[in-house]
Design an enzyme around this catalytic site. Structure first.
Site, mmCIF file in Angstrom:
data_model
loop_
_atom_site.group_PDB
_atom_site.id
_atom_site.type_symbol
_atom_site.label_atom_id
_atom_site.label_comp_id
_atom_site.label_asym_id
_atom_site.label_seq_id
_atom_site.Cartn_x
_atom_site.Cartn_y
_atom_site.Cartn_z
ATOM 1 N N HIS A 131 -7.596 1.451 12.781
ATOM 2 C CA HIS A 131 -6.968 1.256 11.469
ATOM 3 C C HIS A 131 -6.726 2.607 10.789
ATOM 4 O O HIS A 131 -5.647 2.839 10.234
ATOM 5 C CB HIS A 131 -7.875 0.375 10.605
ATOM 6 N N GLU A 132 -7.723 3.486 10.841
ATOM 7 C CA GLU A 132 -7.565 4.795 10.203
ATOM 8 C C GLU A 132 -6.529 5.641 10.947
ATOM 9 O O GLU A 132 -5.758 6.381 10.319
ATOM 10 C CB GLU A 132 -8.918 5.514 10.142
ATOM 11 N N HIS A 135 -3.173 4.675 9.701
ATOM 12 C CA HIS A 135 -2.830 5.335 8.438
ATOM 13 C C HIS A 135 -2.257 6.728 8.704
ATOM 14 O O HIS A 135 -1.292 7.149 8.059
ATOM 15 C CB HIS A 135 -4.070 5.469 7.548
ATOM 16 N N GLU A 201 -2.248 -0.895 3.258
ATOM 17 C CA GLU A 201 -3.385 -1.468 3.983
ATOM 18 C C GLU A 201 -2.936 -2.559 4.952
ATOM 19 O O GLU A 201 -3.406 -2.631 6.083
ATOM 20 C CB GLU A 201 -4.418 -2.026 3.001
#
Length: 303
Positions: A131-132, A135, A201
């Site tokens: 997930h990071e 980003h 997100e």
């Protein structure tokens, strides 16, 4: 409209709000000056935001000697996603959480808390790190930094309006108008910043699930992190609430509902989207990703 389109519109709204505030304070010249100030602040943030955020979080750099399992996992995920390998940091706090920072994929970092490494399985940690990485690949870390800087600049201009322009009788609304401006402009900027945070997100959840190979790993991680983070303080984040929007789950104990002032989407909504995503995938894809690591934990390496 997709997430990127919404983000572009919201950032345009933030810029227009900032320039409009400058115009109210000083006409056309004020708008130009406001834009120049915003540009200077964003340029500074572009080069220094990653160091500032990592320092505020109390993060320490680790490598394959000090935290081999975590670093190798991040490298494996980044390699699989075709990305540059980010620097890896650990934050000494019991609250499970993580964030990414950096101006571009070539100058990026991911940070995980010791609480995250203790509480989550290796599969769930892999999903959080994916997930990071999403980003970073989506350049959300830059977008979030710039919007946070713009929101701060709007508040600064609103204060200028109060201290230096409150007695200007020629300004529409006079003192009352200035006070309303001082209150409403930062509020509007904050709402735009939160809207951008929440939109990014959802996009990072989707891309992160693709990077790690299993949406259900991330769904499980989000549920576990929220349940624990709501009961465990993150002292560094509490001292620096402006960084809250960067974490995968709000570290400030915000409620999970999709409220107007929430910096993160509802965890239940995020989990539902990931579960729907998993149902649409062939079984073979949902079994892939970072490998079979059920039940294992990433060792936490002390100083």
């Amino acid at each position: 409209m997709g997430g990127y389109g919404k983000t572009a519109i919201l950032m345009a709204a933030m810029t227009a709000l900032f320039m409009g505030l400058g115009a109210i304070l000083g006409g056309t010249q004020g708008a130009v000056i406001a834009l120049a100030v915003a540009g200077a602040m964003n340029l500074f943030a572009y080069w220094n935001s990653d160091k500032a955020v990592l320092s505020m979080a109390g993060a320490r750099a680790v490598d394959e000697r000090s935290a081999p399992d975590l670093v190798r996992m991040v490298h494996r995920l980044a390699d699989g996603a075709g990305m540059p390998r980010p620097k890896v940091y650990i934050i000494e706090t019991d609250q499970p959480n993580a964030f990414a920072t950096g101006r571009n994929p070539e100058n990026a970092a991911v940070a995980a808390t010791t609480g995250l490494l203790r509480a989550l399985s290796a599969e769930e940690v892999a999903a959080v790190m994916a997930h990071e990485l999403a980003h970073i690949r989506n350049r959300d870390t830059l977008i979030m930094t710039l919007t946070a800087t713009m929101a701060g600049a709007v508040s600064m201009l609103a204060n200028f309006a109060f201290f230096f322009g409150g007695n200007d009788r020629e300004r529409p609304g006079g003192m009352i108008g200035t006070i309303l401006l001082m209150i409403l402009a930062p509020l509007a900027a904050g709402l735009v910043q939160m809207a951008i945070s929440r939109a990014r997100e959802y996009e990072a959840d989707k891309a992160g699930a693709e990077i790690c190979g299993n949406p259900l790993w991330l769904a499980a991680a989000l549920k576990r992190i929220e349940a624990l983070a709501s009961r465990i303080d993150n002292p560094a984040a509490e001292r620096n609430p402006a960084t809250a929007h960067m974490f995968i789950i709000n570290p400030l104990h915000a409620h999970a509902h999709d409220r107007l002032f929430a910096t993160h989407p509802s965890t239940a909504n995020r989990v539902a989207a990931l579960e729907a995503m998993a149902r649409s995938w062939p079984g073979s894809r949902a079994a892939g990703g970072a490998g079979r690591m059920a039940g294992s934990r990433i060792p936490v390496v002390r100083r």
